[in-house]
Design a protein around this motif. Structure first.
Motif: not given
Length: 1622
Positions: A111-116
């Motif tokens: 998927g799009c992943g996550m920022t910090s």
């Protein structure tokens, strides 16, 4: 005043504590003058997070909730991949391989992943998507079934699920467009540590790193993370959730119930995986038009040799939604609109029909199956089987995913209580689905809806039917009822009761309330078959099996016409009626549908019966209805015995003749006035006609009649002979006016009440009155329909195929109909239809009566050229109708499959092919042998011989034909005449089809001399002389040795022959094979065996041409060696040799261990002295072994058998000392520090391959004496200072002391030097070399070549799917399933059909999706309810339990469970027969039994013979697995490598420490330390001065203060915080 005192107290008047708010009062119990405020802080305990899901999941409807915890993690992945343009890949990995680290569960998506920042938001509990820092939540656009992927919602489920599954969660994520990977770890251990150290619990760190960097992973239990992080390369974005510390009960469930929880997940995400319409296995489409491709892949990896398991949820075919969709015959779609909620609910109701004798409503695979009582026949006709039973109708889906613990039972408009009573049973055949969007609230863990059912059942909710996507106006209840009625009429295939007769009361039913009402019927339609009154039937599942004719059919309830029902009863009159005269009532389901009339009649005709024949046809069946005046008969009667022989008199008894029999015929009319005899005849037997009764024409009065045929004795007219009633026959019939059109005598057409004027286009009626020839009014037959005819217009010919295919030599049948202009069949005079096939005679049929007819052509016989089909034209026309168009059809004639050509050939001479009418020459008196025939059809295809074909093969030279040889294609040998004469004619023919081959044989002028034999003498050349009159001819022949007949011992060792035990015989035996005259001979077919007497002697035989060598491994004693040979299973006698085996004083046979058995063994102490003696074969000690040859194993646990456990390695052994010549001593060996049971075992390494073990010695280690109190870990040196901060004045805090017992100190001697890198590398290389040697050591392999392994959905050949460790077991199991060893196993039928087509049907295949095996593992026959019924002999074990699968364990288990079933392997035949006998005595079925000796006992109990004995050498056999020693070596290599790495890290750390200590002693550091001491002294001086100043200021202030209370206010606040500490 100066003498005034004050006290400091807390707000609750208790002793002082850290961070407490204090009051300054004059006394402890003083009341507060004014109100005070106390500041507090409160944070949730970390259990709020780590135990947040415990109650919700454990208290969830008593179900296994672990799959739904995994679903929470899948929800996050589905939301994260919502915007993917390609494949949306979601992976769940179960890492249960201990060699890679602790058990873990990994959820990975692309998927799009996550920022910090987003990762930080994820960690915040209950931070929903509406509360996060974004631009506001935007609801997705409406899509069918609400499949919007918006299911990661509340900020709760992921954390709940992770800590419900394990105790630690690691998040690894990379957002789109970022080069960095962000990593966060939350663990229960970290929370506990922070609480203990009084740190902020809800704080942590996010590690930002580059892609593929795993340098921060340094724990052994996280070893698998290295490979996981290495997969990051090349991925644009991803998220991985790693859960560790998985609970043991979860691991067991995930392993044992893999199919269960994957099926539940497939049900939960069914519509996300398969699209809005679900998985329809009858459709070719795979993906939905509304969703991208979502793949949810699940893998479970265990420790080798267990194979990994993998499952794509798209491949699951037995989840409930798939079962519902594919079992449905029709659907009813609707929408619901609720005023309380702006959301919309889509609904589907599916109908699952009743098919013949069972409901098709799917059963939950995980639910217990309800048992049905088959013996209660009455219940079958009265109690309806509820398909759905009490289960709710609707499953509920929220945003496209299942909410598992919420179901909706029904709505008012689809409730049975509000529906039509005649459709009551149909309401239990529906299932349904409700689809809602996020406007309907669900619980945070998505297990239940909040108020869905209450909202939908509100009276203001509006339901609308949807047809083809359009709303339908109307009453939803009426539309549903009509739909349900249509489904019932169209799809339900129940028993149809037809021909209602009457309603009766059954007095034979024991319960009075069930005696009435019972409707009776004359026929039924069941499973496509029609059963009528009088039809012969056979019962099944009854004792005894019944044979008889149907009397009538019974159905409980009030019915007055044709009706469908799920079951009923049938009355069967047992046949033959002459001897039974009984009527039995059984359930309709117990009628044997497979029984034929011929088979039933064959079983009925077993006794004395009357056989009634109707020579002129038109038989009258039982309860027949005939028109008045219909002639009865004539009839012919035969009296038959059991053998079917016709009798005219009773069998003779004694010396007299049998008594003559006659037959009496009576016809009795039953009228209201009483029974009246109408006809009475007596018939005697005629040799030509038997018992014959002429035609009866007197039956003209209406009513019921009975025809009686009674067998009587001629002398006395008695109907009983010898106490047994003679056979009789009764026929009940009715004379009435209910006749068909063919038997109507007169038809009167009466026109009355016709309107004087008729209008065009307006229908009118023509009344008809029908009477028979005796003026009796008759009812119109049901199939009689008056027809107004019109002129013919067109011909209609069937079949409609064009071209019509027919095999050459077969006739063609056409059905023709004459239609009028409206398309109706019309009948008129002179309607002759002609059919002309091109090149064949004309055929015609008359359609004047019915308007239809049938045309059958002459057989189409064409000469087929090269087997190619030929086309012909067929014309249909009516000569009387010239204007009618001619119908033309095309006929395609293809080569037939019948035999059309024969060839003869010789097996000895490939060039000998006998042509038809060929003339050949052959030696006079010779024998033409090995002739074979081949048959071909018209297409040139070879026709294989079958039993019917072989029986039609005829030869003209002999009548002695062997049918078995003909089945093999072999013809009888041809004996050529001994005299020279003209050629003789020979012929081989295929009788029925006139296919033959003939040839002529002319004998040549020569004489064949046979039977010459040399009775005795030595081999060599001989001269033979032939004389004929004055002619003489001599020939030289070479005489060789005869057939082997004896064995002679040519040479051998000196006698008397003595040999040491376990030693070979140095001098070989030279054995010569001779014929019966002693001439040496050779024959490769001769098998030589060496046997002993007694049989306890075990020898192995090696041969070199005619020389055999004997190594011995036997017991001491006297033996006789006997040489025996065999040729084609015929024995060949041989010599015998006496042998004496003497004990070997140098051979070790056991280890004797002596020690103090009464010694107490405290932990950490010293073991008693163990004295080990090596005992020889003679019984004395052996002193030649070195001390290093004897070692000791010591491990924790109970004795494990004869050898140490595999986990005990050489590093745990110890060596002994040899102080005396006869034994070894083990002294000063330490007792383990852990109390409990331990085991000691000694072993002697005789050489590189042989090891001798002692008996295992169990010891119990007890606790030692306490010596001190000590902390768990040594605290650091405390540093305190004078300060108000309590932490700076605390010396010791939270220290736990434990009682320590005395342990011995570790002593390192010269023999126990710490290992060096060179030693480790040498040991590591040795282990690797040994592992490589074991890996390449030859072992048993399967000789089959598997060309199909590796193809899609193909597992491989059976012989390559498993290993078997034991040689004997491998041999007998492989032989038992030898017909299946080369079978290719596939997962799907499509893959199997592909292989079948590629190999043109020559390769056998088996598809697992068409194989059903009973789930679970059944116990062996000697175990019932977990207890042994008897002590089984011979170590029985299921044969399939010995298989070690090489791939896809679950699929292989299904395959071998189907192939081997419950076959048992046991030690020997005697144990097998005893085991089977014990099983049968317990009244159970015994499966097939195999023995390690190669015997087989079939499931029917048959054993013995060559067909039940496995040969010693077989070609197809299972391979052997790698030995367990190999896996032990691999484990050793891994441990040594880890140890080496730890030593390297230790050296690096030691070097760093030394460098640091060296730098601490440098001049620069010493100068800095001196400066620090000076600063410290200055600081102490400043603190001393400040303390004096504060003391003076306080004393001055006390003189001014009269009273003081700590009272914070707006103008001024004073607080005193006191901290206490040790």
């Amino acid at each position: 005043p100066l003498h005034e005192t004050f006290v400091l107290v807390t707000t609750d008047r208790t002793k002082l504590q850290d961070d407490s708010t204090l009051h300054l009062l004059q006394r402890e119990d003083q009341a507060l003058a004014v109100a005070t405020e106390e500041p507090i802080t409160f944070k949730p305990h970390y259990n709020t997070l780590i135990r947040s899901g415990m109650y919700e999941y454990y208290a969830s409807a008593g179900q296994k909730s672990l799959p739904y915890a995994l679903a929470e993690l899948i929800d996050n992945s589905i939301s994260a991949t919502a915007k993917n343009t390609g494949v949306r890949m979601i992976e769940i990995r179960m890492m249960f391989d201990e060699t890679l680290g602790k058990p873990a569960v990994i959820v990975l998506d692309n998927g799009c992943g996550m920022t910090s920042k987003q990762l930080n938001n994820w960690a915040v509990y209950r931070l929903s998507k509406f509360s996060r820092e974004n631009k506001g939540y935007v609801r997705p656009d409406s899509v069918p079934r609400s499949l919007n992927s918006d299911i990661s919602y509340f900020g709760v489920g992921g954390k709940q699920a992770a800590f419900y599954i394990g105790d630690s969660t690691r998040m690894i994520t990379k957002p789109v467009g970022s080069p960095d990977v962000h990593e966060l770890v939350l663990s229960k251990e970290d929370f506990e540590r922070k609480e203990k150290n009084k740190e902020d619990i809800y704080s942590g760190t996010i590690k930002n790193r580059k892609v593929g960097d795993s340098s921060h992973v340094n724990k052994d239990d996280e070893h698998f993370l290295h490979s996981l992080i290495a997969e990051e390369s090349g991925k644009e974005s991803f998220t991985a959730v790693i859960i560790m510390g998985v609970l043991p009960e979860h691991i067991k469930f995930l392993k044992d119930d893999f199919a269960v929880w994957t099926r539940q997940l497939a049900h939960t995400y069914h519509y996300y995986i398969h699209g809005a319409d679900g998985k329809n296995m009858s459709s070719s489409s795979t993906y939905s038009d509304h969703l991208p491709n979502i793949d949810i892949q699940i893998t479970l990896r265990e420790k080798p040799p267990r194979c990994p398991r993998a499952m794509n949820l798209r491949e699951v075919e037995n989840d409930m939604q798939t079962l519902y969709i594919n079992a449905a015959a029709d659907t009813f779609e609707f929408k619901a609109y609720a005023e309380q909620n702006t959301g919309t609910v889509e609904g589907i109701i599916r109908y699952h029909p009743f098919l013949y004798d069972k409901e098709t409503y799917p059963e939950d695979p995980d639910a217990a199956q309800a048992s049905l009582d088959d013996d209660n026949d009455d219940n079958e006709s009265r109690v309806l089987h509820q398909a759905r039973r009490k289960r709710p109708i609707f499953n509920c889906f929220w945003n496209g995913r299942l909410i598992p613990y919420t179901t909706v039972s029904e709505f008012d408009w689809c409730s049975q209580s509000k529906g039509a009573k005649e459709l009551a049973e149909c309401y239990s055949r529906v299932s349904g689905v409700l689809f809602t969007d996020d406007r309907f609230m669900v619980s945070t863990n998505k297990l239940t809806f909040m108020e869905l059912e209450l909202i939908l059942k509100n009276k203001d909710t509006i339901f609308t039917r949807i047809v083809n996507g359009q709303k339908q106006r109307g009453n939803i209840q009426k539309e549903f009822t009509q739909w349900l009625k249509n489904c019932h009429e169209k799809w339900d295939k129940q028993v149809k009761f037809m021909g209602y007769m009457e309603t009766i009361t059954r007095t034979d039913v024991p319960v009075k309330r069930d005696q009435y009402p019972w409707a009776t019927f004359s026929s039924i339609e069941w499973d496509g078959n029609i059963y009528k009154t009088g039809q012969l039937v056979k019962s099944q599942k009854t004792l005894p099996i019944l044979y008889g004719s149907v009397v009538r059919f019974l159905l409980y309830g009030k019915h007055d016409g044709n009706v469908f029902a799920t079951g009923g009863l049938v009355e069967v009159a047992l046949e033959p009626k002459a001897f039974h005269d009984k009527i039995k009532t059984i359930a309709i389901s117990k009628i044997d549908k497979s029984a034929t009339d011929e088979a039933i009649q064959k079983n009925i005709d077993k006794d004395f019966i009357l056989k009634v024949d109707w020579p002129e046809g038109n038989p009258w069946p039982q309860n027949a209805a005939r028109m008045a005046g219909t002639p009865f008969g004539p009839i012919k009667i035969e009296i038959l015995n059991k053998k079917g022989e016709s009798l005219s008199k009773m069998p003779a008894v004694g010396q007299g003749a049998g008594k003559k029999l006659i037959i009496e015929l009576k016809v009795v009319q039953h009228s209201p006035k009483g029974d009246q005899e109408v006809v009475s005849f007596v018939g005697q037997h005629s040799p030509k006609w038997g018992f014959w009764f002429k035609k009866i024409d007197k039956l003209t009065d209406l009513g019921k009649y009975t025809l009686s045929l009674n067998t009587m004795l001629f002398e006395s007219n008695a109907t009983v002979f010898g106490g047994k009633k003679l056979p009789s026959y009764k026929l009940n019939f009715t004379i009435s006016g209910k006749q068909n059109r063919k038997t109507l005598a007169v038809i009167f057409v009466i026109l009355y009440a016709l309107s004087p004027s008729l209008y065009v286009g307006v229908p009118f009626n023509i009344p008809l009155l029908l009477k028979d020839g005796y003026d009796h009014p008759v009812m119109c037959p049901p199939d009689l329909k008056p027809v107004l005819t019109c002129n013919p217009h067109a011909l209609h010919v069937t079949p409609d195929d064009n071209p019509i295919t027919v095999q050459n030599g077969n006739p063609v049948m056409f059905n023709v109909e004459i239609h009028d202009e409206a398309g109706n069949i019309t009948a008129n005079p002179k309607q002759i239809v002609r059919c002309q096939v091109q090149g064949f005679p004309l055929v015609a049929t008359d359609c004047s009566t019915t308007g239809a007819g049938q045309l059958v052509t002459k057989p189409i016989n064409l000469k087929m050229i090269k087997g190619e089909p030929q086309n012909l034209k067929v014309n249909f026309e009516m000569p009387s109708q010239k204007k009618m168009a001619v119908v033309v059809r095309e006929l395609k004639v293809v080569p037939s499959t019948r035999v059309s050509r024969m060839e003869l050939c010789s097996e000895d001479d490939e060039n000998l092919m006998l042509r038809n009418n060929e003339k050949i020459e052959w030696l006079a008196g010779g024998l033409l042998e090995n002739l074979f025939y081949k048959l071909y059809d018209e297409a040139g295809r070879e026709v294989p011989p079958t039993a019917p074909i072989a029986s039609k093969i005829k030869v003209n030279w002999t009548g002695d034909v062997n049918l078995e040889d003909l089945l093999q294609g072999k013809l009888p040998d041809v004996q050529v005449p001994t005299q020279v004469q003209e050629a003789r004619f020979y012929q081989v023919s295929y009788q029925d089809q006139c296919v033959s081959v003939s040839f002529n044989i002319a004998s040549s002028s020569s004489v064949l001399v046979t039977g010459v034999r040399f009775q005795f003498g030595t081999p060599g050349h001989r001269e033979m002389c032939f004389t004929y009159k004055s002619y003489v001819e001599r020939i030289i022949v070479k005489v060789v040795a005869g057939i082997p007949a004896q064995l002679k011992l040519v040479s051998g060792p000196e006698k008397p022959l003595q040999v040491l035990n376990d030693q070979g015989i140095a001098t070989p035996f030279l054995v010569q094979l001779c014929d019966e005259w002693g001439n040496p001979t050779t024959d490769q077919r001769v098998v030589v065996e060496l046997k002993s007497s007694p049989l306890t002697l075990k020898v192995s035989l090696t041969s070199n041409i005619n020389m055999y060598h004997l190594p011995c491994s036997i017991c001491v004693g006297y033996y006789q060696l006997v040489f025996k040979g065999s040729l084609n299973q015929k024995p060949i006698p041989g010599p015998s040799v006496n042998l004496t085996v003497i004990p070997d004083p140098t051979k070790p046979v056991s280890l004797s261990v002596e020690y103090d058995t009464n010694a107490k063994l405290p932990a950490g102490g010293i073991l008693p002295v163990f004295s080990v003696t090596v005992v020889s074969d003679e019984g004395g000690p052996i002193t030649t072994f070195k001390p290093t040859a004897v070692s000791m194993f010591l491990w924790k646990g109970v004795p494990s058998g004869k050898t140490p456990p595999q986990t005990v390695s050489d590093s745990l052994t110890d060596r002994g000392t040899n102080e005396r010549n006869d034994c070894f001593h083990f002294r000063d060996k330490e007792i383990p520090e852990h109390i409990g049971k331990h085991t000691i075992q000694f072993f002697l390494r005789i050489n590189k391959t042989n090891v001798l073990y002692s008996n295992q010695i169990a010891i119990h280690v007890v606790a030692n004496q306490p010596v001190k109190l000590a902390p768990d870990s040594q605290p650091p040196t405390p540093v305190v200072s004078y300060s108000e901060v309590i932490a700076n004045r605390t010396l010791v805090e939270n220290m736990t002391l434990r009682i320590m017992v005395r342990l011995s100190c570790l002593r390192i001697t010269n023999e126990q030097k710490p290992p060096t890198f060179s030693n480790i590398d040498r040991l590591l290389n040795q282990k690797k070399m040994e592992a490589n040697r074991v890996l390449h050591t030859p072992r048993r392999v399967c000789s089959l070549r598997d060309h199909f392994c590796g193809q899609q959905d193909v597992l491989g050949m059976v012989g390559h799917l498993a290993f078997v460790q034991d040689d004997d077991a491998a041999r007998v199991i492989s032989w038992h399933i030898r017909g299946d060893m080369d079978c290719v196993i596939t997962k799907t039928t499509e893959a199997a059909m592909k292989i079948f087509g590629d190999t043109q049907g020559s390769q056998q295949v088996m598809a697992l999706d068409s194989v059903y095996v009973t789930p679970g593992k059944r116990p062996m026959p000697h175990i019932r309810n977990g207890r042994m019924l008897f002590d089984p002999p011979g170590n029985p074990v299921l044969a399939r339990d010995l298989l070690i699968f090489t791939r896809d364990q679950e699929s292989c288990n299904i395959a071998f469970k189907s192939i081997l079933a419950d076959t048992i392997l046991i030690d020997d035949l005697n144990s097998g027969t005893n085991y089977r006998k014990a099983v049968v005595q317990n009244k159970m079925q015994c499966p097939t039994i195999l023995t390690r000796q190669g015997d087989r006992i079939s499931a029917r109990g048959k054993f013995g013979g060559t067909q039940n004995k496995a040969p010693m050498n077989i070609t197809m056999v299972f391979g052997a697995p790698l030995p367990q020693h190999y896996y032990t070596l691999v484990e050793h290599i891994d441990l040594i490598s880890q140890h080496k790495l730890a030593l390297e890290k230790r050296d690096v750390t030691a070097k760093t420490r030394d460098d640091h200590l060296k730098s601490m002693k440098s001049p620069e550091m010493l100068q800095k330390r001196q400066e620090m001491e000076e600063k410290k002294k200055q600081l102490e001086e400043i603190e001393r001065q400040l303390g004096t100043f504060v003391d003076v200021a306080v004393r001055a202030e006390k003189t001014c203060i009269q009273s003081f209370c700590l009272n914070p206010c707006k103008e001024s606040k004073a607080e005193i915080h006191m901290r206490s500490g040790l």
